[in-house]
Design a protein around this motif. Structure first.
Motif, PDB file in Angstrom:
ATOM      1  N   TYR A 114      -1.697   6.433   0.652  1.00 38.71           N
ATOM      2  CA  TYR A 114      -0.479   5.609   0.004  1.00 38.71           C
ATOM      3  C   TYR A 114      -0.518   4.138   0.281  1.00 38.71           C
ATOM      4  O   TYR A 114      -0.102   3.684   1.103  1.00 38.71           O
ATOM      5  CB  TYR A 114       0.730   6.219   0.766  1.00 38.71           C
ATOM      6  CG  TYR A 114       1.006   7.653   0.683  1.00 38.71           C
ATOM      7  CD1 TYR A 114       1.155   8.247  -0.562  1.00 38.71           C
ATOM      8  CD2 TYR A 114       1.539   8.441   1.515  1.00 38.71           C
ATOM      9  CE1 TYR A 114       1.441   9.370  -0.934  1.00 38.71           C
ATOM     10  CE2 TYR A 114       1.945   9.750   1.448  1.00 38.71           C
ATOM     11  CZ  TYR A 114       1.809  10.141   0.054  1.00 38.71           C
ATOM     12  OH  TYR A 114       2.326  11.641   0.098  1.00 38.71           O
ATOM     13  N   ALA A 115      -1.078   3.365  -0.793  1.00 34.11           N
ATOM     14  CA  ALA A 115      -1.404   2.086  -0.593  1.00 34.11           C
ATOM     15  C   ALA A 115      -0.027   1.309  -0.331  1.00 34.11           C
ATOM     16  O   ALA A 115      -0.032   0.195   0.365  1.00 34.11           O
ATOM     17  CB  ALA A 115      -1.980   1.804  -1.831  1.00 34.11           C
ATOM     18  N   ILE A 116       0.890   1.423  -1.051  1.00 32.74           N
ATOM     19  CA  ILE A 116       2.055   0.732  -1.019  1.00 32.74           C
ATOM     20  C   ILE A 116       2.681   0.995   0.464  1.00 32.74           C
ATOM     21  O   ILE A 116       3.452  -0.205   1.194  1.00 32.74           O
ATOM     22  CB  ILE A 116       3.036   0.821  -2.045  1.00 32.74           C
ATOM     23  CG1 ILE A 116       4.248  -0.236  -2.048  1.00 32.74           C
ATOM     24  CG2 ILE A 116       3.753   2.280  -2.113  1.00 32.74           C
ATOM     25  CD1 ILE A 116       3.857  -1.876  -2.253  1.00 32.74           C
ATOM     26  N   MET A 117       2.570   2.000   1.029  1.00 32.45           N
ATOM     27  CA  MET A 117       3.182   2.299   1.958  1.00 32.45           C
ATOM     28  C   MET A 117       2.491   1.594   3.221  1.00 32.45           C
ATOM     29  O   MET A 117       3.041   1.135   4.345  1.00 32.45           O
ATOM     30  CB  MET A 117       3.410   4.013   2.488  1.00 32.45           C
ATOM     31  CG  MET A 117       4.574   4.399   1.530  1.00 32.45           C
ATOM     32  SD  MET A 117       6.107   3.796   1.604  1.00 32.45           S
ATOM     33  CE  MET A 117       6.467   4.523   3.194  1.00 32.45           C
ATOM     34  N   ASP A 118       0.971   1.770   3.141  1.00 30.20           N
ATOM     35  CA  ASP A 118       0.176   1.079   4.112  1.00 30.20           C
ATOM     36  C   ASP A 118       0.389  -0.312   4.073  1.00 30.20           C
ATOM     37  O   ASP A 118       0.660  -1.025   5.120  1.00 30.20           O
ATOM     38  CB  ASP A 118      -1.211   1.358   3.661  1.00 30.20           C
ATOM     39  CG  ASP A 118      -1.527   2.691   3.875  1.00 30.20           C
ATOM     40  OD1 ASP A 118      -0.933   3.523   4.637  1.00 30.20           O
ATOM     41  OD2 ASP A 118      -2.682   3.113   3.567  1.00 30.20           O
ATOM     42  N   ARG A 119       0.544  -0.829   3.101  1.00 32.77           N
ATOM     43  CA  ARG A 119       0.862  -2.368   2.951  1.00 32.77           C
ATOM     44  C   ARG A 119       2.369  -2.717   3.433  1.00 32.77           C
ATOM     45  O   ARG A 119       2.415  -3.651   4.364  1.00 32.77           O
ATOM     46  CB  ARG A 119       0.947  -2.906   1.434  1.00 32.77           C
ATOM     47  CG  ARG A 119       1.352  -4.383   1.278  1.00 32.77           C
ATOM     48  CD  ARG A 119       0.355  -5.628   1.932  1.00 32.77           C
ATOM     49  NE  ARG A 119       0.702  -6.549   1.839  1.00 32.77           N
ATOM     50  CZ  ARG A 119       0.466  -7.504   0.707  1.00 32.77           C
ATOM     51  NH1 ARG A 119       0.058  -6.951  -0.105  1.00 32.77           N
ATOM     52  NH2 ARG A 119       0.966  -8.717   0.763  1.00 32.77           N
ATOM     53  N   LEU A 120       3.329  -1.935   3.321  1.00 30.02           N
ATOM     54  CA  LEU A 120       4.740  -2.252   3.783  1.00 30.02           C
ATOM     55  C   LEU A 120       4.766  -2.159   5.383  1.00 30.02           C
ATOM     56  O   LEU A 120       5.207  -2.859   6.271  1.00 30.02           O
ATOM     57  CB  LEU A 120       5.843  -1.144   3.440  1.00 30.02           C
ATOM     58  CG  LEU A 120       5.965  -1.141   1.944  1.00 30.02           C
ATOM     59  CD1 LEU A 120       7.036  -0.175   1.236  1.00 30.02           C
ATOM     60  CD2 LEU A 120       6.848  -2.803   1.551  1.00 30.02           C
ATOM     61  N   ALA A 121       3.877  -1.112   5.982  1.00 27.44           N
ATOM     62  CA  ALA A 121       3.884  -0.767   7.301  1.00 27.44           C
ATOM     63  C   ALA A 121       3.078  -2.180   8.096  1.00 27.44           C
ATOM     64  O   ALA A 121       3.289  -2.669   9.050  1.00 27.44           O
ATOM     65  CB  ALA A 121       3.043   0.303   7.729  1.00 27.44           C
ATOM     66  N   SER A 122       1.927  -2.630   7.307  1.00 29.51           N
ATOM     67  CA  SER A 122       1.316  -3.843   7.766  1.00 29.51           C
ATOM     68  C   SER A 122       2.129  -5.053   7.616  1.00 29.51           C
ATOM     69  O   SER A 122       2.126  -6.066   8.712  1.00 29.51           O
ATOM     70  CB  SER A 122      -0.049  -4.074   6.980  1.00 29.51           C
ATOM     71  OG  SER A 122      -0.777  -5.160   7.241  1.00 29.51           O
ATOM     72  N   ASP A 123       3.045  -5.365   6.842  1.00 30.53           N
ATOM     73  CA  ASP A 123       4.027  -6.304   6.836  1.00 30.53           C
ATOM     74  C   ASP A 123       4.941  -6.361   7.715  1.00 30.53           C
ATOM     75  O   ASP A 123       5.259  -7.375   8.097  1.00 30.53           O
ATOM     76  CB  ASP A 123       4.593  -6.344   5.086  1.00 30.53           C
ATOM     77  CG  ASP A 123       3.691  -6.556   3.992  1.00 30.53           C
ATOM     78  OD1 ASP A 123       2.639  -7.251   4.400  1.00 30.53           O
ATOM     79  OD2 ASP A 123       4.305  -6.468   2.872  1.00 30.53           O
ATOM     80  N   ALA A 124       5.368  -5.131   8.261  1.00 27.00           N
ATOM     81  CA  ALA A 124       6.118  -4.805   9.336  1.00 27.00           C
ATOM     82  C   ALA A 124       5.481  -5.310  10.647  1.00 27.00           C
ATOM     83  O   ALA A 124       6.149  -5.190  11.595  1.00 27.00           O
ATOM     84  CB  ALA A 124       7.016  -3.459   9.047  1.00 27.00           C
ATOM     85  N   GLY A 125       4.273  -5.507  10.490  1.00 25.42           N
ATOM     86  CA  GLY A 125       3.294  -5.809  11.792  1.00 25.42           C
ATOM     87  C   GLY A 125       3.313  -4.442  12.634  1.00 25.42           C
ATOM     88  O   GLY A 125       2.843  -4.522  13.879  1.00 25.42           O
TER      89      GLY A 125
END
Length: 537
Positions: free
Chosen positions: A456-467
């Motif tokens: 889930y690329a976008i979900m991984d990115r959102l989690a990363s953006d949230a720190g």
């Protein structure tokens, strides 16, 4: 004896609903057994697939599609897809089976508490008081679906079908109910005055303008107005030709970005959508104080939730024509917009989604219906593959996944004259993968392109953006090629640029006459930056 079933089948014929999409259960057997040859049954292996196919069919055919669901389980499984149908403005007549009326009070096995189960997403919902009222309720549902462009539900106890119909009732209600055009007349006077006084107007379009006459009138209006044209954020359909010199792009889905884009303008005319669709909450005003907003739509819900100074409920195409006829033409100088360029990957490099889009852009027929469900790469898809004809782009207005795969099959069934390509993330494809069986069984020649990064690329990115660190695993061990083949859908795995080009050159020229679906499982790099919020890839 003429039964309620006989009378209802006649109503279906009169309304042009000769194809039904269903996943049957025991409460529907009395209605479906020995179905007459002039009525076609289309089987979906899950209720989300059933409603997704019907939604695509209704959009393509421009008329209500018939759905049959099985009591609580069927309707419950379908609620998310029905919500998408409502927001996508797809007219559906939904028959939901119920246990035998004669012992419903005792709540027997499979009795459903169905009223209200789909929430406020149906445009109309009814369980007839008597069996003899069923045919009239089905006709009423057809009119409600047409009038309000959404799913209309009729709950039918299983014993109703064998009851004797009441010839004195006929099918109740008018056979024909014509929805007159909402002519603009003086209703657009305020809009004309605003635009005439504007120093720097801007035009914003949405899914409600996605039909040939609206496109034609909007092009004329944009030229006369001398204004750039933006597409609403997260638009489920295109409201304007996106290869037109005046097309400026897709609005940002956050407040600061929206304010920045609209800052040079003093009047915004919003057509065929609300003002303005957002995603994540951001504090601050929606638009700057100096911007006056006018909205034109034939959907009252869009008007009522809009940030607007002037709102007009009327036919979109007629309003645009009336406004354009009264405006003094203004000049427009299009800013140079270079075509995107991309070097092919080296032999030792994995494909990027943009490599796929670039290859498609060179080969897709102009009238292709492109169905999208790849959230992490949607901006790139828009950049490379602009909608060039009405209904050239279709997506899920609701944002939930599981729409594109079955909807693509329904779009092809509803209008076999146009080629259909569905671009999906691998995560998205798994929400409704059962739809591949139906696409194969009913000869829907859809090309399914799955961008497979194993996660889930976008979900991984959102989690990363949230720190933070995502708790969900990758799922690269799933073999989508073999999964498709197990559902009787031909599939090819593609891992190199050479294979990609060779396959596209082989498949795309015959896309318009294709009857067999094909899934391309394209391995793409999984570490590129995700660029679009919402959903999973």
């Amino acid at each position: 004896m003429t039964t309620v079933r006989d009378a209802t089948l006649d109503v279906l014929r009169q309304c042009g609903m000769n194809r039904m999409f269903a996943n049957p259960g025991s409460t529907e057997v009395p209605f479906l057994t020995d179905l007459p040859d002039d009525l076609e049954f289309v089987l979906g292996l899950h209720e989300g697939t059933v409603v997704g196919m019907a939604t695509g069919y209704a959009i393509a055919a421009g008329k209500p599609a018939l759905v049959v669901l099985h009591t609580t389980a069927g309707l419950g499984n379908a609620v998310g897809a029905l919500a998408t149908a409502r927001v996508n403005r797809a007219p559906l007549v939904v028959l939901v089976g119920q246990q035998d009326r004669r012992h419903l009070a005792a709540e027997p096995f499979l009795a459903g508490r169905l009223q209200g189960l789909a929430g406020r997403y149906p445009v109309w919902e009814h369980q007839p008081v008597r069996p003899q009222d069923v045919p009239g309720a089905v006709r009423r549902a057809w009119h409600e679906a047409v009038q309000h462009r959404g799913p209309a539900i009729v709950v039918v106890p299983m014993d109703d079908w064998s009851a004797e119909s009441d010839p004195a009732l006929g099918s109740a209600g008018p056979v024909t109910l014509t929805r007159g055009r909402l002519e603009p007349g003086p209703a657009v006077d305020d809009v004309v005055r605003l635009l005439e006084s504007a120093e720097s107007p801007v035009l914003i379009v949405g899914a409600g303008a996605d039909e040939p006459q609206a496109w034609a009138e909007l092009v004329t209006l944009a030229r006369g107005l001398g204004a750039p044209v933006w597409q609403e954020a997260f638009g489920a359909r295109a409201g304007f030709p996106q290869d037109h010199p005046q097309f400026a792009g897709h609005l940002p889905s956050n407040r600061s970005g929206l304010r920045s884009v609209l800052a040079p303008h003093d009047v915004a005319l919003v057509v065929g959508t609300g003002a303005f669709r957002q995603y994540a909450y951001e504090p601050g005003p929606l638009v700057s104080d100096g911007l006056t907003v006018a909205v034109i739509s034939d959907d009252p819900d869009e008007l009522h939730h809009s940030h607007a100074d002037v709102a007009v409920l009327t036919d979109v195409a007629a309003a645009c024509a009336a406004i354009a006829a009264r405006l003094r033409p203004r000049p427009f100088t299009a800013a140079p917009r270079p075509a995107p360029e991309l070097e092919p990957p080296r032999a030792d490099e994995r494909l990027l989604p943009t490599n796929v889009f670039a290859a498609l852009a060179q080969r897709l027929p102009r009238d292709t219906v492109l169905v999208e469900e790849t959230p992490s790469t949607r901006p790139d898809l828009h950049r490379w593959l602009p909608a060039r004809a009405p209904r050239g782009f279709v997506s899920a207005a609701m944002g939930g996944l599981g729409f594109a795969l079955p909807a693509a099959a329904g779009l092809r069934l509803g209008d076999p004259s146009r080629p259909v390509v569905a671009v999906l993330g691998d995560g998205s494809s798994l929400y409704a993968v059962q739809g591949l069986w139906s696409a194969a069984r009913y000869a829907c020649g859809v090309l399914y392109i799955v961008l497979n990064n194993g996660r889930y690329a976008i979900m991984d990115r959102l989690a990363s953006d949230a720190g933070g660190k995502p708790p969900w695993p990758a799922f690269g061990e799933i073999d989508i090629t073999e999964l498709a083949r197990s559902l009787n859908c031909p599939a090819r795995r593609i891992t190199s640029h050479t294979e990609l080009i060779s396959t596209f050159d082989d498949v795309l020229p015959g896309l318009s006459t294709r009857t067999e679906p094909l899934l391309l499982d394209i391995s793409v790099a999984g570490d590129e930056a995700a660029t679009q919020p919402g959903g999973t890839s």
